[in-house]
Design an enzyme around this catalytic site. Structure first.
Site, PDB file in Angstrom:
ATOM      1  N   LYS A 135      36.245  16.519 -12.995  1.00 18.00           N
ATOM      2  CA  LYS A 135      36.728  15.686 -14.098  1.00 18.00           C
ATOM      3  C   LYS A 135      38.197  15.385 -13.828  1.00 18.00           C
ATOM      4  CE  LYS A 135      38.494  19.104 -17.295  1.00 18.00           C
ATOM      5  NZ  LYS A 135      38.594  19.496 -18.698  1.00 18.00           N
TER       6      LYS A 135
ATOM      7  N   CYS B 281      32.403  26.203 -15.528  1.00 16.92           N
ATOM      8  CA  CYS B 281      31.943  26.841 -16.771  1.00 16.92           C
ATOM      9  C   CYS B 281      30.570  26.382 -17.235  1.00 16.92           C
ATOM     10  CB  CYS B 281      32.986  26.613 -17.858  1.00 16.92           C
ATOM     11  SG  CYS B 281      34.533  27.408 -17.454  1.00 16.92           S
TER      12      CYS B 281
ATOM     13  N   PHE C  15      32.275  14.407 -26.836  1.00 19.83           N
ATOM     14  CA  PHE C  15      31.229  14.882 -25.912  1.00 19.83           C
ATOM     15  C   PHE C  15      29.956  14.064 -26.027  1.00 19.83           C
ATOM     16  CE2 PHE C  15      32.421  18.688 -23.496  1.00 19.83           C
ATOM     17  CZ  PHE C  15      33.744  18.735 -23.884  1.00 19.83           C
TER      18      PHE C  15
ATOM     19  N   ASN D 156      29.576  26.764 -25.379  1.00 23.25           N
ATOM     20  CA  ASN D 156      29.513  26.000 -24.123  1.00 23.25           C
ATOM     21  C   ASN D 156      28.140  25.373 -23.922  1.00 23.25           C
ATOM     22  OD1 ASN D 156      32.127  26.258 -23.373  1.00 23.25           O
ATOM     23  ND2 ASN D 156      31.725  27.345 -21.455  1.00 23.25           N
TER      24      ASN D 156
ATOM     25  N   ASP E 283      46.561  41.232  -9.635  1.00 26.87           N
ATOM     26  CA  ASP E 283      45.439  40.753  -8.825  1.00 26.87           C
ATOM     27  C   ASP E 283      45.302  41.655  -7.607  1.00 26.87           C
ATOM     28  OD1 ASP E 283      43.987  37.641  -8.791  1.00 26.87           O
ATOM     29  OD2 ASP E 283      43.650  39.054  -7.136  1.00 26.87           O
TER      30      ASP E 283
HETATM   31  C1  UDX Z   1      34.618  23.623 -20.776  1.00 25.78           C
HETATM   32  C2  UDX Z   1      34.739  23.777 -22.296  1.00 25.78           C
HETATM   33  O1  UDX Z   1      35.137  22.527 -22.855  1.00 25.78           O
HETATM   34  C3  UDX Z   1      35.795  24.842 -22.615  1.00 25.78           C
HETATM   35  O2  UDX Z   1      35.862  25.025 -24.024  1.00 25.78           O
HETATM   36  C4  UDX Z   1      35.370  26.152 -21.946  1.00 25.78           C
HETATM   37  O3  UDX Z   1      36.309  27.174 -22.221  1.00 25.78           O
HETATM   38  C5  UDX Z   1      35.261  25.957 -20.445  1.00 25.78           C
HETATM   39  O4  UDX Z   1      34.317  24.904 -20.160  1.00 25.78           O
HETATM   40  P1  UDX Z   1      35.871  22.395 -18.816  1.00 25.78           P
HETATM   41  O5  UDX Z   1      34.672  22.786 -18.040  1.00 25.78           O
HETATM   42  O6  UDX Z   1      37.216  22.635 -18.263  1.00 25.78           O
HETATM   43  O7  UDX Z   1      35.841  23.145 -20.277  1.00 25.78           O
HETATM   44  O8  UDX Z   1      35.794  20.814 -19.047  1.00 25.78           O
HETATM   45  P2  UDX Z   1      35.282  19.846 -20.177  1.00 25.78           P
HETATM   46  O9  UDX Z   1      36.396  18.926 -20.476  1.00 25.78           O
HETATM   47  O10 UDX Z   1      34.625  20.558 -21.273  1.00 25.78           O
HETATM   48  O11 UDX Z   1      34.155  18.984 -19.381  1.00 25.78           O
HETATM   49  C6  UDX Z   1      33.086  19.677 -18.822  1.00 25.78           C
HETATM   50  C7  UDX Z   1      32.250  18.679 -18.016  1.00 25.78           C
HETATM   51  O12 UDX Z   1      31.527  17.816 -18.905  1.00 25.78           O
HETATM   52  C8  UDX Z   1      33.041  17.758 -17.083  1.00 25.78           C
HETATM   53  O13 UDX Z   1      32.323  17.637 -15.867  1.00 25.78           O
HETATM   54  C9  UDX Z   1      33.036  16.415 -17.808  1.00 25.78           C
HETATM   55  O14 UDX Z   1      33.059  15.319 -16.897  1.00 25.78           O
HETATM   56  C10 UDX Z   1      31.701  16.466 -18.524  1.00 25.78           C
HETATM   57  N1  UDX Z   1      31.635  15.664 -19.738  1.00 25.78           N
HETATM   58  C11 UDX Z   1      32.442  16.000 -20.779  1.00 25.78           C
HETATM   59  C12 UDX Z   1      30.720  14.625 -19.822  1.00 25.78           C
HETATM   60  O15 UDX Z   1      30.003  14.336 -18.868  1.00 25.78           O
HETATM   61  N2  UDX Z   1      30.624  13.925 -20.989  1.00 25.78           N
HETATM   62  C13 UDX Z   1      31.409  14.218 -22.067  1.00 25.78           C
HETATM   63  O16 UDX Z   1      31.285  13.537 -23.083  1.00 25.78           O
HETATM   64  C14 UDX Z   1      32.351  15.274 -21.960  1.00 25.78           C
END
Ligand code: UDX
Length: 442
Positions: free
Chosen positions: A321, A261, A250, A209, A31
């Site tokens: 989350k 992301c 989801f 994504n 880094d």
């Molecule tokens: C996500 C992708 O899942 C992962 O594969 C990618 O590499 C990076 O982005 P992440 O952002 O860490 O991962 O969290 P994730 O668990 O996917 O949730 C993303 C957001 O969606 C969170 O804010 C969560 O609260 C929201 N969410 C998720 C919902 O609102 N409803 C759902 O049913 C699932």
């Protein structure tokens, strides 16, 4: 066993480096931020990711993992170097690739033997070619190299599990031999491997994504309609999920997606489409629905309280989350600002994200516990579905509040039980349970 370098010690870089070291490889993480490297060398891991600190410590002790600011030292014996630097949202949603450029230029200027350069950061389609061009132009003298796209599919809070149990490994390169070398590195994971070209691999990441974000905005749109029609979106989602073509994942209606992301990647894909003359109507709708979902919580609170001015509102959970301290694009943080803009006094509690929250919103009163947030509050809004909020003494919570208003932004509570306890309960589209009122526009 291979010798690997990892450029970038953020969430993806540290997980990638530690997990490859734990598979028996020799890994050097780089880094440019000396403070970060010094902190890592003192055994302090700057991010909250369950299990990561222990994994790093084990592999540093075993001599398989080390941290440095020096590219030369890191690349000396490496055959593969992973680029895991940040690609934040830039102007109008375009991915900011300055850190990818810096890493590619330094690699080009430092390398003294053939290398495989692996893009793990989420980068716009075409970036692999761009990185190859940078390296070709910046090398003092031509040295053989190949670029491979190997997108990450890690979820914050379960990154180690996701790394070691991937649903698939995606490898894109114009050089099949280079892709095969990177494939060898992933063999212990036992996952299906997709070998394709650079652009297709980069698009698989964005499309994945964007589709997951689309599912979330879809169920939140259905929730809005359920609200008006008196249907329970939780049961609707369950009824949908048994269809094997849909699946149960989801489809949790709530305050929508946040994090580092989904918001960034959907906007970047929209931008890619626009600059190439396409009209990404669905992606725009996904973004718009997600934005409105947060605002709807504020509308509900305003409807229940009349005016928000001078009202004391408590937020249960701040991180985007559970099981992470990441506040980037967190619904709670945006909602806090929206409430404060209407004169509300907002307090919040989160099991791990408190330090970041005070930096992001100095006016936010930081509470010491869920019970502290509830003390004297006119309303509570559940923003993040941390496990510790699921078994609270809700009778104690209700008694301590000035008004027993509970808005459940993630539908973790049982509506009937909350109403029996005396709460004015609003979930997300819980149908008839919601006292016949809607969660949405009043
Ligand atoms: C996500 C992708 O899942 C992962 O594969 C990618 O590499 C990076 O982005 P992440 O952002 O860490 O991962 O969290 P994730 O668990 O996917 O949730 C993303 C957001 O969606 C969170 O804010 C969560 O609260 C929201 N969410 C998720 C919902 O609102 N409803 C759902 O049913 C699932």
């Amino acid at each position: 066993m291979k010798t690997i370098a990892v450029a970038g010690t953020g969430y993806v870089g540290l997980v990638t480096g530690a997990c490859f070291a734990d598979l028996g490889n020799t890994v050097t993480c780089i880094d440019i931020n000396k403070e970060k490297i010094d902190s890592l060398n003192r055994g302090n891991v700057p991010i909250y990711e369950p299990g990561l600190s222990e994994l790093i410590s084990q592999n540093v002790s075993a001599g398989r993992l080390r941290f440095t600011t020096g590219y030369y030292e890191a690349l000396a014996d490496a055959e593969i170097v992973f680029i895991c630097v940040g690609t934040p949202s830039g102007v109008d949603g375009e991915a900011d690739l300055r850190y990818v450029r810096m890493a590619a230029e330094t690699i080009a200027e430092t390398m003294d033997h053939p290398l495989i350069i692996v893009n793990k950061s989420t980068v716009p389609v075409g970036t692999g070619d761009w990185v190859a061009d940078i390296i070709t132009r910046r090398q003092p003298s031509p040295i053989e190299f190949s670029v491979v796209s190997c997108p990450e599919f890690l979820r914050e809070g379960s990154a180690l599990r996701d790394f070691n149990n991937p649903d698939r490994v995606v490898l894109g390169s114009q050089n099949p031999a280079a892709a095969e070398k990177v494939k060898e590195l992933h063999l212990p994971l036992g996952a299906p491997v997709i070998l394709t070209d650079l652009r297709t691999a980069e698009m698989i990441k964005y499309a994945s994504n964007a589709f997951l974000a689309t599912r979330i905005s879809f169920i939140n749109e259905i929730a809005t309609i359920c609200d008006k029609l008196g249907a329970d979106v939780e049961v609707v989602a369950k009824g949908m999920g048994y269809d094997k073509r849909i699946g149960p994942h989801f489809l949790n209606a709530g305050l929508g997606y946040g994090g580092s992301c989904f918001p960034k990647d959907v906007k970047a894909l929209e931008h890619m489409a626009l600059v190439h003359g396409s009209h990404p109507a669905l992606l725009r709708a996904v973004i718009e629905i997600n934005r409105d979902t947060r605002r709807r919580a504020v509308i509900t609170l305003r409807g229940l309280l009349g005016s928000l001015s001078e009202r004391r509102i408590g937020l249960l959970g701040l991180a985007f989350k559970p099981n992470t301290d990441d506040l980037r694009e967190a619904p709670a943080m945006e909602i806090a600002h929206l409430l404060q803009n209407e004169g509300a006094m907002v307090s919040g509690y989160d099991p791990v994200a408190m330090v970041g929250a005070s930096r992001m919103n100095p006016q936010l009163r930081l509470a010491e516990s869920a019970y502290d947030v509830a003390e004297g509050a006119d309303a509570l809004l559940l923003c993040t579905e941390w496990n510790e909020f699921k078994q609270l003494d809700m009778g104690r919570i209700k008694t301590s509040m000035a008004k027993p208003i509970l808005v459940d932004g993630r539908n973790i509570y049982e509506p009937t039980r909350m109403q029996e306890l005396g709460f004015v309960y609003r979930g997300i589209a819980r149908g008839m349970y919601n006292n016949g009122h809607s969660m949405g526009l009043m």
